[in-house]
Design an enzyme around this catalytic site. Structure first.
Site, PDB file in Angstrom:
ATOM      1  N   ASP A  14      15.146  11.281  23.482  1.00 48.74           N
ATOM      2  CA  ASP A  14      15.360  11.195  22.310  1.00 48.74           C
ATOM      3  C   ASP A  14      16.578  10.297  22.038  1.00 48.74           C
ATOM      4  OD1 ASP A  14      15.385  11.852  19.595  1.00 48.74           O
ATOM      5  OD2 ASP A  14      16.197  13.751  19.655  1.00 48.74           O
ATOM      6  N   GLY A  15      16.677   9.790  20.931  1.00 49.13           N
ATOM      7  CA  GLY A  15      17.974   9.092  20.483  1.00 49.13           C
ATOM      8  C   GLY A  15      17.589   7.555  20.482  1.00 49.13           C
ATOM      9  N   ARG A  27      15.524   0.065  14.330  1.00 45.93           N
ATOM     10  CA  ARG A  27      14.763   0.906  15.119  1.00 45.93           C
ATOM     11  C   ARG A  27      14.135   0.427  16.152  1.00 45.93           C
ATOM     12  NH1 ARG A  27      15.741   6.348  13.799  1.00 45.93           N
ATOM     13  NH2 ARG A  27      13.732   6.867  14.783  1.00 45.93           N
ATOM     14  N   HIS A  31      13.549   1.352  20.471  1.00 43.19           N
ATOM     15  CA  HIS A  31      12.427   1.762  21.373  1.00 43.19           C
ATOM     16  C   HIS A  31      12.223   0.823  22.596  1.00 43.19           C
ATOM     17  CE1 HIS A  31      11.632   4.931  18.500  1.00 43.19           C
ATOM     18  NE2 HIS A  31      11.391   4.278  17.379  1.00 43.19           N
ATOM     19  N   SER A  59       4.979  12.675  19.910  1.00 44.15           N
ATOM     20  CA  SER A  59       4.493  13.937  19.691  1.00 44.15           C
ATOM     21  C   SER A  59       3.411  13.923  18.614  1.00 44.15           C
ATOM     22  CB  SER A  59       5.658  14.976  19.293  1.00 44.15           C
ATOM     23  OG  SER A  59       5.835  14.821  17.735  1.00 44.15           O
ATOM     24  N   TRP A  63       3.487  11.329  13.909  1.00 46.64           N
ATOM     25  CA  TRP A  63       2.552  10.766  13.013  1.00 46.64           C
ATOM     26  C   TRP A  63       3.176  10.693  11.636  1.00 46.64           C
ATOM     27  CZ3 TRP A  63      -0.964   7.623  14.987  1.00 46.64           C
ATOM     28  CH2 TRP A  63      -1.533   8.041  16.307  1.00 46.64           C
ATOM     29  N   LEU A 125       4.694   9.436  43.293  1.00 49.43           N
ATOM     30  CA  LEU A 125       5.433  10.003  41.973  1.00 49.43           C
ATOM     31  C   LEU A 125       3.943  10.045  41.127  1.00 49.43           C
ATOM     32  CD1 LEU A 125       7.413  11.013  40.113  1.00 49.43           C
ATOM     33  CD2 LEU A 125       7.720   8.577  39.494  1.00 49.43           C
ATOM     34  N   ARG A 159      16.495  21.490  21.488  1.00 45.37           N
ATOM     35  CA  ARG A 159      15.354  22.268  21.088  1.00 45.37           C
ATOM     36  C   ARG A 159      13.929  21.713  21.858  1.00 45.37           C
ATOM     37  NH1 ARG A 159      16.795  20.076  15.934  1.00 45.37           N
ATOM     38  NH2 ARG A 159      16.217  17.949  15.560  1.00 45.37           N
ATOM     39  N   LEU A 160      12.853  22.313  21.688  1.00 47.32           N
ATOM     40  CA  LEU A 160      11.762  21.970  22.625  1.00 47.32           C
ATOM     41  C   LEU A 160      10.792  20.997  21.772  1.00 47.32           C
ATOM     42  CD1 LEU A 160      11.078  25.138  24.698  1.00 47.32           C
ATOM     43  CD2 LEU A 160      12.395  23.185  25.298  1.00 47.32           C
ATOM     44  N   SER A 161      10.749  21.200  20.707  1.00 48.54           N
ATOM     45  CA  SER A 161      10.048  20.283  19.869  1.00 48.54           C
ATOM     46  C   SER A 161       8.411  20.224  20.150  1.00 48.54           C
ATOM     47  CB  SER A 161      10.606  18.698  19.818  1.00 48.54           C
ATOM     48  OG  SER A 161      11.894  18.933  19.371  1.00 48.54           O
ATOM     49  N   GLU A 172      14.629  25.289  34.008  1.00 45.73           N
ATOM     50  CA  GLU A 172      15.855  25.081  33.730  1.00 45.73           C
ATOM     51  C   GLU A 172      15.891  24.199  32.632  1.00 45.73           C
ATOM     52  OE1 GLU A 172      18.186  26.845  34.833  1.00 45.73           O
ATOM     53  OE2 GLU A 172      16.925  28.074  36.215  1.00 45.73           O
TER      54      GLU A 172
HETATM   55  C1  FPP Z   1      12.837   9.332  20.218  1.00 47.66           C
HETATM   56  O1  FPP Z   1      13.934   8.708  19.669  1.00 47.66           O
HETATM   57  C2  FPP Z   1      11.910   8.315  20.939  1.00 47.66           C
HETATM   58  C3  FPP Z   1      10.487   8.186  20.694  1.00 47.66           C
HETATM   59  C4  FPP Z   1      10.071   9.062  19.436  1.00 47.66           C
HETATM   60  C5  FPP Z   1       9.718   7.265  21.113  1.00 47.66           C
HETATM   61  C6  FPP Z   1       9.661   7.398  22.666  1.00 47.66           C
HETATM   62  C7  FPP Z   1       9.381   5.812  23.139  1.00 47.66           C
HETATM   63  C8  FPP Z   1      10.332   5.439  24.096  1.00 47.66           C
HETATM   64  C9  FPP Z   1      11.142   6.043  25.154  1.00 47.66           C
HETATM   65  C10 FPP Z   1       9.971   4.000  24.378  1.00 47.66           C
HETATM   66  C11 FPP Z   1       8.711   3.537  24.809  1.00 47.66           C
HETATM   67  C12 FPP Z   1       8.070   4.417  26.043  1.00 47.66           C
HETATM   68  C13 FPP Z   1       7.334   3.844  26.714  1.00 47.66           C
HETATM   69  C14 FPP Z   1       6.693   4.860  27.703  1.00 47.66           C
HETATM   70  C15 FPP Z   1       6.915   2.380  26.863  1.00 47.66           C
HETATM   71  P1  FPP Z   1      13.893   8.787  18.083  1.00 47.66           P
HETATM   72  O2  FPP Z   1      13.266   7.601  17.495  1.00 47.66           O
HETATM   73  O3  FPP Z   1      13.449  10.153  17.801  1.00 47.66           O
HETATM   74  O4  FPP Z   1      15.573   8.613  17.853  1.00 47.66           O
HETATM   75  P2  FPP Z   1      16.240   9.355  16.711  1.00 47.66           P
HETATM   76  O5  FPP Z   1      16.288  10.684  17.114  1.00 47.66           O
HETATM   77  O6  FPP Z   1      17.687   8.791  17.290  1.00 47.66           O
HETATM   78  O7  FPP Z   1      15.899   8.607  15.420  1.00 47.66           O
END
Ligand code: FPP
Length: 211
Positions: A14-15, A27, A31, A59, A63, A125, A159-161, A172
């Site tokens: 996240d983030g 944004r 990513h 998740s 969408w 892995l 949170r687990l979302s 843990e």
């Molecule tokens: C959460 O940050 C991240 C996502 C919803 C997307 C996860 C994608 C990646 C880590 C990049 C690509 C991954 C692969 C496997 C190539 P957020 O957008 O919710 O951030 P925010 O909470 O700060 O808005």
């Protein structure tokens, strides 16, 4: 730090968006930087005693995001799978994508299948990418993974979302304020170290009291 145990670590990444916004970037730049963090963490995992790494990429509720952002993420996943498959194969990483596939674009479904096929022989892995994944739906469908030992969430929320709800029953939990694009090998090592400092009781008594 080399550990002999084989851990199952799960990460809620996240983030990305906040990381970008704070830098005055769109944004998608977050990513993209998040994808680089995925590479760093995957590379570091086997050396930290991690045998299974499950990453929450998208998740079933994501969408709800603006269609442009969703489309960008889906393209990023497909591109990443295509460009990383050879390196994953070379380094013994077996990739598997969990979650629904029927709502994904055919090009992404094809990229997933190709990457899974190419990496099927990997034994160092086991990397799982959760895309269009819902923990509740997985429980209903009986699509369960091995138990999670350590569940990490970056980005400051706690949170687990709807991620690995069943599998994390005794995990843990490790929360960090660090934004996902800033995460590297040292952060993963710190989380694993914190995990090893905890006493897991699984409902039993502390070792000292068990007699
Ligand atoms: C959460 O940050 C991240 C996502 C919803 C997307 C996860 C994608 C990646 C880590 C990049 C690509 C991954 C692969 C496997 C190539 P957020 O957008 O919710 O951030 P925010 O909470 O700060 O808005």
């Amino acid at each position: 730090m080399q550990q002999s145990t084989s851990l199952h670590v799960a990460i809620i990444m996240d983030g990305n968006g906040r990381w970008a916004t704070r830098r005055g970037l769109p944004r998608p730049a977050g990513h993209r930087a998040g994808a680089a963090a995925v590479r760093r963490v995957v590379e570091a995992a086997p050396g930290l005693g991690i045998g299974q790494l499950t990453l929450f990429a998208f998740s079933a509720d994501n969408w709800r995001r603006p269609p442009r952002e969703v489309a960008y993420l889906m393209r990023l996943f497909a591109r990443h799978l295509r460009t990383e498959a050879a390196e994953l194969t070379r380094t013994g990483v077996r990739l598997e994508v969990i979650g629904r596939r029927d709502r994904l674009a055919p090009v992404l479904v094809a990229a997933i299948a190709a990457a899974e096929r190419a990496t099927a022989g990997g034994t160092r892995l086991r990397l799982r990418l959760a895309v269009d994944y819902s923990g509740r739906a997985a429980i209903r469908a009986g699509a369960l993974l091995p138990d999670v030992d350590l569940l990490i969430r970056t980005g400051g929320e706690q949170r687990l979302s709807d991620f690995l709800l069943w599998e994390a029953a005794y995990a843990e939990l490790y929360f960090t304020d660090r934004m996902w694009p800033d995460v590297g090998a040292a952060d993963l090592a710190a989380a694993v170290q914190a995990f090893h400092a905890r006493e897991r009781r699984f409902g039993g008594l502390p070792e000292a009291a068990a007699g």
